[in-house]
Design a protein around this motif. Structure first.
Motif, mmCIF file in Angstrom:
data_model
loop_
_atom_site.group_PDB
_atom_site.id
_atom_site.type_symbol
_atom_site.label_atom_id
_atom_site.label_comp_id
_atom_site.label_asym_id
_atom_site.label_seq_id
_atom_site.Cartn_x
_atom_site.Cartn_y
_atom_site.Cartn_z
ATOM 1 N N GLY A 168 -7.683 -97.157 10.289
ATOM 2 C CA GLY A 168 -6.965 -97.099 11.554
ATOM 3 C C GLY A 168 -6.268 -98.373 11.992
ATOM 4 O O GLY A 168 -5.748 -98.423 13.105
ATOM 5 N N GLU A 169 -6.220 -99.380 11.164
ATOM 6 C CA GLU A 169 -5.517 -100.594 11.562
ATOM 7 C C GLU A 169 -4.103 -100.605 10.996
ATOM 8 O O GLU A 169 -3.829 -100.015 9.951
ATOM 9 N N MET A 170 -3.213 -101.278 11.722
ATOM 10 C CA MET A 170 -1.845 -101.486 11.274
ATOM 11 C C MET A 170 -1.494 -102.953 11.429
ATOM 12 O O MET A 170 -1.928 -103.600 12.387
ATOM 13 N N PHE A 171 -0.702 -103.459 10.497
ATOM 14 C CA PHE A 171 -0.168 -104.810 10.583
ATOM 15 C C PHE A 171 1.321 -104.693 10.874
ATOM 16 O O PHE A 171 2.048 -103.976 10.177
ATOM 17 N N LEU A 172 1.779 -105.387 11.904
ATOM 18 C CA LEU A 172 3.127 -105.227 12.430
ATOM 19 C C LEU A 172 3.894 -106.539 12.287
ATOM 20 O O LEU A 172 3.492 -107.571 12.845
ATOM 21 N N CYS A 173 5.004 -106.502 11.544
ATOM 22 C CA CYS A 173 5.820 -107.701 11.323
ATOM 23 C C CYS A 173 6.909 -107.782 12.385
ATOM 24 O O CYS A 173 7.780 -106.909 12.454
ATOM 25 N N ALA A 174 6.871 -108.825 13.192
ATOM 26 C CA ALA A 174 7.823 -108.994 14.289
ATOM 27 C C ALA A 174 8.537 -110.341 14.185
ATOM 28 O O ALA A 174 8.633 -111.078 15.172
ATOM 29 N N GLU A 175 8.993 -110.663 12.979
ATOM 30 C CA GLU A 175 9.770 -111.861 12.695
ATOM 31 C C GLU A 175 8.970 -113.151 12.905
ATOM 32 O O GLU A 175 8.490 -113.735 11.970
ATOM 33 N N GLN A 176 8.804 -113.604 14.138
ATOM 34 C CA GLN A 176 8.047 -114.830 14.396
ATOM 35 C C GLN A 176 6.567 -114.563 14.680
ATOM 36 O O GLN A 176 5.805 -115.511 14.841
ATOM 37 N N LYS A 177 6.193 -113.290 14.716
ATOM 38 C CA LYS A 177 4.798 -112.963 15.018
ATOM 39 C C LYS A 177 4.287 -111.881 14.084
ATOM 40 O O LYS A 177 5.028 -110.977 13.686
ATOM 41 N N LEU A 178 2.995 -111.986 13.761
ATOM 42 C CA LEU A 178 2.304 -110.955 12.999
ATOM 43 C C LEU A 178 1.176 -110.410 13.865
ATOM 44 O O LEU A 178 0.275 -111.150 14.270
ATOM 45 N N TRP A 179 1.239 -109.107 14.158
ATOM 46 C CA TRP A 179 0.251 -108.446 15.018
ATOM 47 C C TRP A 179 -0.635 -107.522 14.200
ATOM 48 O O TRP A 179 -0.251 -107.014 13.152
ATOM 49 N N ARG A 180 -1.826 -107.269 14.734
ATOM 50 C CA ARG A 180 -2.718 -106.245 14.200
ATOM 51 C C ARG A 180 -3.037 -105.257 15.319
ATOM 52 O O ARG A 180 -3.416 -105.668 16.414
ATOM 53 N N LEU A 181 -2.861 -103.966 15.036
ATOM 54 C CA LEU A 181 -3.187 -102.900 15.985
ATOM 55 C C LEU A 181 -4.333 -102.080 15.425
ATOM 56 O O LEU A 181 -4.307 -101.703 14.247
ATOM 57 N N GLN A 182 -5.334 -101.805 16.267
ATOM 58 C CA GLN A 182 -6.454 -100.971 15.839
ATOM 59 C C GLN A 182 -6.414 -99.653 16.596
ATOM 60 O O GLN A 182 -6.553 -99.606 17.807
ATOM 61 N N MET A 183 -6.177 -98.586 15.852
ATOM 62 C CA MET A 183 -6.233 -97.233 16.403
ATOM 63 C C MET A 183 -7.586 -96.622 16.055
ATOM 64 O O MET A 183 -8.488 -97.323 15.594
ATOM 65 N N THR A 184 -7.740 -95.308 16.265
ATOM 66 C CA THR A 184 -9.005 -94.689 15.878
ATOM 67 C C THR A 184 -9.173 -94.787 14.366
ATOM 68 O O THR A 184 -8.184 -94.752 13.613
ATOM 69 N N ARG A 185 -10.386 -94.914 13.894
ATOM 70 C CA ARG A 185 -10.640 -95.248 12.499
ATOM 71 C C ARG A 185 -10.255 -94.132 11.531
ATOM 72 O O ARG A 185 -10.133 -94.363 10.327
ATOM 73 N N THR A 186 -10.039 -92.921 12.033
ATOM 74 C CA THR A 186 -9.657 -91.812 11.150
ATOM 75 C C THR A 186 -8.152 -91.728 10.917
ATOM 76 O O THR A 186 -7.698 -90.904 10.121
ATOM 77 N N THR A 187 -7.374 -92.569 11.599
ATOM 78 C CA THR A 187 -5.925 -92.598 11.362
ATOM 79 C C THR A 187 -5.643 -93.483 10.153
ATOM 80 O O THR A 187 -5.916 -94.683 10.184
ATOM 81 N N LYS A 188 -5.116 -92.855 9.107
ATOM 82 C CA LYS A 188 -4.963 -93.576 7.854
ATOM 83 C C LYS A 188 -3.597 -93.312 7.229
ATOM 84 O O LYS A 188 -3.044 -92.230 7.383
ATOM 85 N N GLY A 189 -3.058 -94.320 6.544
ATOM 86 C CA GLY A 189 -1.770 -94.203 5.908
ATOM 87 C C GLY A 189 -1.821 -93.363 4.648
ATOM 88 O O GLY A 189 -2.808 -93.381 3.909
ATOM 89 N N ALA A 190 -0.740 -92.627 4.382
ATOM 90 C CA ALA A 190 -0.691 -91.786 3.207
ATOM 91 C C ALA A 190 -0.611 -92.588 1.911
ATOM 92 O O ALA A 190 -1.031 -92.125 0.859
ATOM 93 N N LEU A 191 -0.071 -93.801 1.980
ATOM 94 C CA LEU A 191 0.136 -94.607 0.791
ATOM 95 C C LEU A 191 -1.176 -94.951 0.089
ATOM 96 O O LEU A 191 -1.323 -94.789 -1.121
ATOM 97 N N LEU A 192 -2.168 -95.421 0.864
ATOM 98 C CA LEU A 192 -3.446 -95.811 0.281
ATOM 99 C C LEU A 192 -4.570 -94.829 0.615
ATOM 100 O O LEU A 192 -5.586 -94.785 -0.074
ATOM 101 N N GLY A 193 -4.384 -94.086 1.705
ATOM 102 C CA GLY A 193 -5.394 -93.098 2.096
ATOM 103 C C GLY A 193 -6.691 -93.728 2.583
ATOM 104 O O GLY A 193 -7.749 -93.110 2.505
ATOM 105 N N ILE A 194 -6.616 -94.984 3.124
ATOM 106 C CA ILE A 194 -7.840 -95.652 3.565
ATOM 107 C C ILE A 194 -7.812 -95.889 5.065
ATOM 108 O O ILE A 194 -6.773 -95.860 5.690
#
Length: 374
Positions: free
Chosen positions: A348-374
């Motif tokens: 459920g985490e996402m890493f967000l590239c915002a040019e001068q900043k790198l953020w981490r967002l934590q959603m519910t743990r069951t939200t997962k990307g299709a690319l890795l499925g984790i």
């Protein structure tokens, strides 16, 4: 280059604003004042709330604001779960040498986790791209390392797709289309059969580091087992990001023609996500039934990913916009300055590239990307 450690990472509750769609459509909704220094969320449908969970949080991992102001956090954004590392390519950086050409660096961000798997410390190393990976842009997980898009330089024979193992020299995978140089390879994804799909827009020439284009803006499929390469989609202003849904039945491709590499913008040009059905003919995959899937609410859609439920996420001028499989905007992750690319991490985490900043967002743990499925 010396690494930088940030151990002063604070986890902050993320504000979620429920949006009345009818009030917005009728112009009666008061404009949402997004915080200028925090991530916030606009929720259009309850299904997006299910992805967020009851208490989403975010944290600022790295920032160059107030120091170099350099846009180190721009593209690629590849998470290696085995090593708990994120690899990111910068935007164009002014060269420190006498050359007039800009340069691009790769950042390796090592994550250190604490309570609830929150990241409490990062080690950031800036790396010069290894030989061959000239002006890197997009990337994707591949074997024990990363496939990088090398946009190339003004010299013929540069650019293409390179495999960068984590502990070995890079290997060229494909560097030309039947002898013709690619334009400036932008983004890449790997299908389950091991074939490499990538976009090739004209941005490098427009940004003055690549020679005149020799090919249209097209999308390619390369088979590393046989060497077969073919065009699978065309007709774009500037093809950019691409991804598959989890079942590889649909391919999504973004068109960022609204902005060109010389900085010119035109709101009449596409800022569009196109969807294609992946069909099989004569034993080979083809992209069919091209259709408009979505148009960005703010700016243009750049990097793009799917989750396991088939929802589509894309980096846009307001952050990350999210649509359900029917193309309905269900939520917006508001990131100051917008997002070019991003990736899913663990649970459920996402890493967000915002040019001068790198953020981490934590959603519910069951939200997962299709690319890795984790």
């Amino acid at each position: 280059m010396a690494s930088v450690t940030n151990a002063d990472i604070t986890v902050v509750p993320t504000k979620v604003e429920i949006i009345d769609r009818l009030a917005e459509a009728n112009g009666k909704l008061k404009a949402f004042a997004a915080p200028k220094d925090q991530v916030s969320i606009l929720q259009y449908q309850s299904t997006f709330g299910d992805l967020l969970g009851p208490s989403p949080t975010h944290s600022l991992l790295l920032s160059t604001e107030g120091t170099s102001h350099n846009p180190f956090f721009h593209e690629a954004c590849v998470f290696l779960p085995k090593y708990d590392e994120v690899y990111i390519t910068s935007n164009l950086l002014q060269s420190t040498s006498s050359s007039t050409f800009p340069t691009i660096l790769i950042s390796r961000v090592k994550l250190h986790r604490g309570e609830k798997d929150n990241v409490h410390k990062v080690e950031w190393a800036k790396m010069r791209p290894p030989p061959g990976i000239d002006m890197p842009n997009g990337g994707v997980n591949y074997e024990d390392g990363i496939l990088f898009c090398a946009q190339g330089t003004s010299a013929s024979g540069t650019g293409g797709i390179y495999y960068m193992p984590r502990t070995a020299p890079p290997k060229a995978m494909v560097t030309n289309f039947h002898g013709r140089d690619f334009n400036s390879v932008n983004d890449v994804v790997v299908s389950k059969d091991g074939c490499i799909w990538f976009t090739d827009p004209w941005y490098g020439h427009e940004q003055d580091f690549r020679s005149r284009p020799k090919l249209p803006n097209q999308v390619y499929r390369f088979d590393p087992k046989t060497g077969d390469i073919r065009v699978v989609a065309d007709g774009f202003g500037r093809c950019n990001g691409l991804c598959f849904d989890f079942g590889e039945t649909v391919c999504y491709i973004t068109d960022t023609d609204q902005i060109h590499g010389d900085g010119t913008k035109d709101l009449m040009r596409p800022a569009t996500i196109y969807a294609y059905d992946i069909i099989t003919r004569a034993g080979a995959p083809f992209l069919a039934n091209r259709r408009v899937f979505a148009y960005a609410a703010v700016g243009f859609p750049d990097g793009i990913k799917c989750d396991l439920q088939g929802n589509v996420y894309s980096g846009c001028g307001d952050g990350v916009e999210v649509w359900n499989p029917a193309g309905t905007l269900i939520g917006r992750i508001m990131v100051p300055g917008g997002v070019a690319n991003f990736c899913f991490g663990k649970d459920g985490e996402m890493f967000l590239c915002a040019e001068q900043k790198l953020w981490r967002l934590q959603m519910t743990r069951t939200t997962k990307g299709a690319l890795l499925g984790i």
